[in-house]
Scaffold this motif. Structure first.
Motif, short mmCIF file in Angstrom:
data_model
loop_
_atom_site.label_atom_id
_atom_site.label_comp_id
_atom_site.label_asym_id
_atom_site.label_seq_id
_atom_site.Cartn_x
_atom_site.Cartn_y
_atom_site.Cartn_z
N THR A 1 5.15 37.31 72.87
CA THR A 1 5.58 38.26 71.84
C THR A 1 4.98 38.01 70.47
N GLY A 2 4.47 36.80 70.23
CA GLY A 2 3.98 36.43 68.91
C GLY A 2 5.08 36.03 67.95
N GLU A 3 6.33 35.96 68.43
CA GLU A 3 7.44 35.63 67.55
C GLU A 3 7.50 34.13 67.26
N PRO A 4 7.83 33.75 66.01
CA PRO A 4 8.02 32.34 65.70
C PRO A 4 9.20 31.76 66.49
N VAL A 5 9.07 30.50 66.86
CA VAL A 5 10.11 29.82 67.63
C VAL A 5 10.37 28.46 67.00
N VAL A 6 11.63 28.07 66.97
CA VAL A 6 12.00 26.74 66.53
C VAL A 6 12.93 26.13 67.58
N PHE A 7 12.53 25.00 68.13
CA PHE A 7 13.36 24.29 69.10
C PHE A 7 14.16 23.21 68.39
#
Length: 330
Positions: free
Chosen positions: A186-192
C-alpha cells in the motif's frame, strides 16, 4: 492476525508539557558501517557518563533498528567489543556498483538473492518520478514486490535467521521501542512495537530490508528509511529531550518540499517545545558512509570513530539537553 501497527499521528501526544522530563533516542539508518558507528557513539557516551540506552523512547530505522534492539539487551561495551573483535571481513563493492546491495541494516551476510540491479540508480529514478512522499513509497513498494514476488521464500528465511543472530535477545524489551517500515503493498508508513503481534526479529528484518519486500504474515514490508528519511525523528514528537544519531548526517535524496529531511523534522520538534540535539559522523569518518555504507571491513573503524565522538561529546550533550538521562557507572 494483523501483523502491523499502522502509525497514527493522533496516538502520539505532540504536547511537550505532557512529558516534561521524557527522553527519546533516535537511531537512524546507515548500513553496516552506520550500525557500527551508532554502537560506537553510544558506547563512548556511556563510558563518559551519559547512558542513553535508558531513554524512555527509542526509535530505530533500518540499521538503527538493529542497534535499538541490541542496546536494550546487551551493554554498550559488550556490543562494541563484539564489533572490534570480529574476524576481519573482506572489502565489498560499493552500493550501486551493479549488484544488489545487502539490506540497509546489515552487518554481515549477503542479502536475499534477487536480480542484479544498480540499487542507487533505480531508487533515484523512482524518487525523481514520484510526485510526493506517498507516491514515492508506493512506487518503492511496487518495485520491491516486482523484484521479489514470492512471499516467505527460502531467501527470506535465511535473511531472518541472519538478522536474529545479531540480536542478543529475541524478545521485545519492556522499554518503548518503535521500529519503522513501509507496507510494500500500500505504501503506507508502518511502526512496529511490542504490542504489534510481530516478533522482534521480524520487525528488525523488515526495517532493514532495503529493496527486498520482507513478508510478515500476509503483509510485505520495505525499509523503514522510506517512511520519512533515514531517521524518522518525527516519531519523537511530544518528548521534551530528543537525541538524534544520524550516520548519514541528515542527508536525504528526496526533495526538501516533501518535508522528509531531518532538518525539517528537527525544526518541527523544536517548534513544539522539544530540546533536540543531533550527532553526525565527523569529517574524518564520513567517508565510511554513503557509497561505503555496506562495506563490512569498515565496521571496526566506524565503531572506533563513533566511540571517540561519543566520549568527546558526552559532557556538552548533558548540558545542552538539560535532560534526566541516567548517569552511567564509571
Amino acid at each position: 492476525m494483523n501483523h502491523s501497527l499502522q502509525f497514527n499521528p493522533e496516538t502520539i501526544s505532540h504536547d511537550v508539557s505532557e512529558h516534561p522530563s521524557r527522553t527519546a533516542l533516535v537511531l537512524g539508518g546507515g548500513g553496516s558501517t552506520g550500525n557500527a558507528w551508532l554502537i560506537g557513539v553510544i558506547a563512548g557516551l556511556f563510558e563518559a557518563g551519559l547512558d542513553v540506552t535508558k531513554a524512555d523512547l527509542i526509535i530505530g530505522t533500518s540499521a538503527g533498528s538493529t542497534a535499538a534492539a541490541q542496546i536494550t539487551s546487551a551493554t554498550p561495551a559488550q556490543l562494541l567489543t563484539a564489533i572490534l573483535d570480529a574476524a576481519p571481513q573482506a572489502r565489498t563493492a560499493p552500493a550501486g556498483s551493479g549488484r544488489g546491495p545487502a539490506p540497509a541494516g546489515s552487518s554481515r551476510g549477503p542479502a536475499p538473492t534477487r536480480p542484479t540491479v544498480n540499487y542507487l540508480e533505480t531508487t533515484g529514478a523512482i524518487i525523481a518520478a514520484a510526485k510526493d512522499a506517498a507516491d514515492m513509497r508506493r512506487r518503492m513498494g511496487t518495485w520491491a514486490l516486482e523484484m521479489d514476488p514470492t512471499p516467505h521464500s527460502a531467501a527470506q528465511t535465511q535473511w531472518r535467521a541472519t538478522v536474529a543472530t545479531r540480536l542478543p535477545s529475541q524478545l521485545w524489551p519492556e522499554r518503548r521501542i518503535l521500529i519503522t517500515a513501509v507496507d510494500a503493498q500500500t505504501g503506507e508508513p508502518v511502526v512496529f512495537d511490542r504490542h504489534s503481534g510481530v516478533d522482534l526479529a521480524d520487525a528488525v528484518a523488515a526495517s532493514c530490508s532495503s529493496g527486498f519486500a520482507y513478508s510478515i504474515g500476509s503483509g510485505r514490508y520495505i525499509d523503514g528509511g522510506y517512511r520519512s528519511n533515514a531517521e524518522n525523528a518525527d516519531l519523537a514528537a511530544g518528548y521534551s529531550q530528543v537525541l538524534v544519531l544520524s550516520p548519514f548526517g541528515g542527508r536525504s535524496r528526496t526533495p526538501a518540499e516533501w518535508g522528509m529531511h531531518l532538518a525539517t523534522q528537527v525544526d518541527e520538534l523544536r517548534a513544539s517545545g522539544s530540546r533536540v540535539e543531533t550527532i553526525f559522523p565527523d569529517a574524518d569518518s564520513e567517508k565510511m558512509f554513503g557509497a561505503n555504507a555496506m562495506d563490512p571491513s569498515l565496521r571496526p573503524p566506524a565503531a572506533r570513530a563513533g566511540y571517540n565522538q561519543g566520549r568527546t561529546l558526552a559532557g556538552q550533550l548533558t548540558v545542552a539537553l538539560q535532560a534526566p538521562w541516567p548517569v552511567s557507572p564509571q
